[in-house]
Scaffold this motif. Structure first.
Motif, mmCIF file in Angstrom:
data_model
loop_
_atom_site.group_PDB
_atom_site.id
_atom_site.type_symbol
_atom_site.label_atom_id
_atom_site.label_comp_id
_atom_site.label_asym_id
_atom_site.label_seq_id
_atom_site.Cartn_x
_atom_site.Cartn_y
_atom_site.Cartn_z
ATOM 1 N N ARG A 85 24.294 24.760 62.752
ATOM 2 C CA ARG A 85 24.313 23.386 62.240
ATOM 3 C C ARG A 85 23.342 23.209 61.079
ATOM 4 O O ARG A 85 23.670 22.608 60.065
ATOM 5 N N GLU A 86 22.142 23.754 61.262
ATOM 6 C CA GLU A 86 21.127 23.652 60.227
ATOM 7 C C GLU A 86 21.594 24.328 58.930
ATOM 8 O O GLU A 86 21.441 23.779 57.840
ATOM 9 N N GLY A 87 22.177 25.500 59.065
ATOM 10 C CA GLY A 87 22.670 26.235 57.902
ATOM 11 C C GLY A 87 23.800 25.503 57.214
ATOM 12 O O GLY A 87 23.849 25.415 55.982
ATOM 13 N N ARG A 88 24.722 24.965 57.991
ATOM 14 C CA ARG A 88 25.851 24.234 57.421
ATOM 15 C C ARG A 88 25.349 23.009 56.659
ATOM 16 O O ARG A 88 25.822 22.706 55.563
ATOM 17 N N THR A 89 24.367 22.318 57.250
ATOM 18 C CA THR A 89 23.803 21.134 56.597
ATOM 19 C C THR A 89 23.150 21.500 55.268
ATOM 20 O O THR A 89 23.370 20.831 54.256
ATOM 21 N N GLY A 102 23.187 21.422 49.464
ATOM 22 C CA GLY A 102 22.967 22.092 48.182
ATOM 23 C C GLY A 102 24.180 21.997 47.277
ATOM 24 O O GLY A 102 24.063 21.739 46.076
ATOM 25 N N ASN A 103 25.361 22.189 47.845
ATOM 26 C CA ASN A 103 26.588 22.098 47.058
ATOM 27 C C ASN A 103 26.824 20.682 46.557
ATOM 28 O O ASN A 103 27.261 20.475 45.425
ATOM 29 N N LEU A 104 26.523 19.710 47.390
ATOM 30 C CA LEU A 104 26.699 18.316 46.998
ATOM 31 C C LEU A 104 25.752 17.941 45.867
ATOM 32 O O LEU A 104 26.147 17.258 44.916
ATOM 33 N N LYS A 105 24.522 18.408 45.948
ATOM 34 C CA LYS A 105 23.556 18.134 44.890
ATOM 35 C C LYS A 105 23.983 18.785 43.580
ATOM 36 O O LYS A 105 23.830 18.198 42.506
ATOM 37 N N GLY A 124 21.253 28.081 53.182
ATOM 38 C CA GLY A 124 22.109 27.532 54.223
ATOM 39 C C GLY A 124 23.166 28.515 54.677
ATOM 40 O O GLY A 124 23.447 28.642 55.872
ATOM 41 N N ARG A 125 23.737 29.235 53.716
ATOM 42 C CA ARG A 125 24.758 30.229 54.057
ATOM 43 C C ARG A 125 24.167 31.326 54.933
ATOM 44 O O ARG A 125 24.775 31.739 55.931
#
Length: 57
Positions: A33-37, A42-45, A16-17
């Motif tokens: 947007r796709e990268g930020r999502t 990933g960080n949330l998981k 994503g980064r």
């Protein structure tokens, strides 16, 4: 938290980064947007797995 799951989530955040950075460079908002999502997901998981692991102890 298994090693495979950790690697998968870190890879998603890294992907994503990279995607977000490419979107910024090319001024492509969809890629940004796709990268930020992907990065946030990933960080949330990773955070969810860490919380699960904390309650297992």
């Amino acid at each position: 938290m298994s090693v495979g799951r950790t690697i998968r989530h870190k890879t998603q955040a890294f992907k994503g980064r990279v995607t977000e950075r490419i979107g910024r460079t090319t001024r492509n908002r969809r890629l940004q947007r796709e990268g930020r999502t992907d990065r946030v997901s990933g960080n949330l998981k990773q955070s969810g797995d860490k919380a699960k692991n904390a309650f297992r102890r």
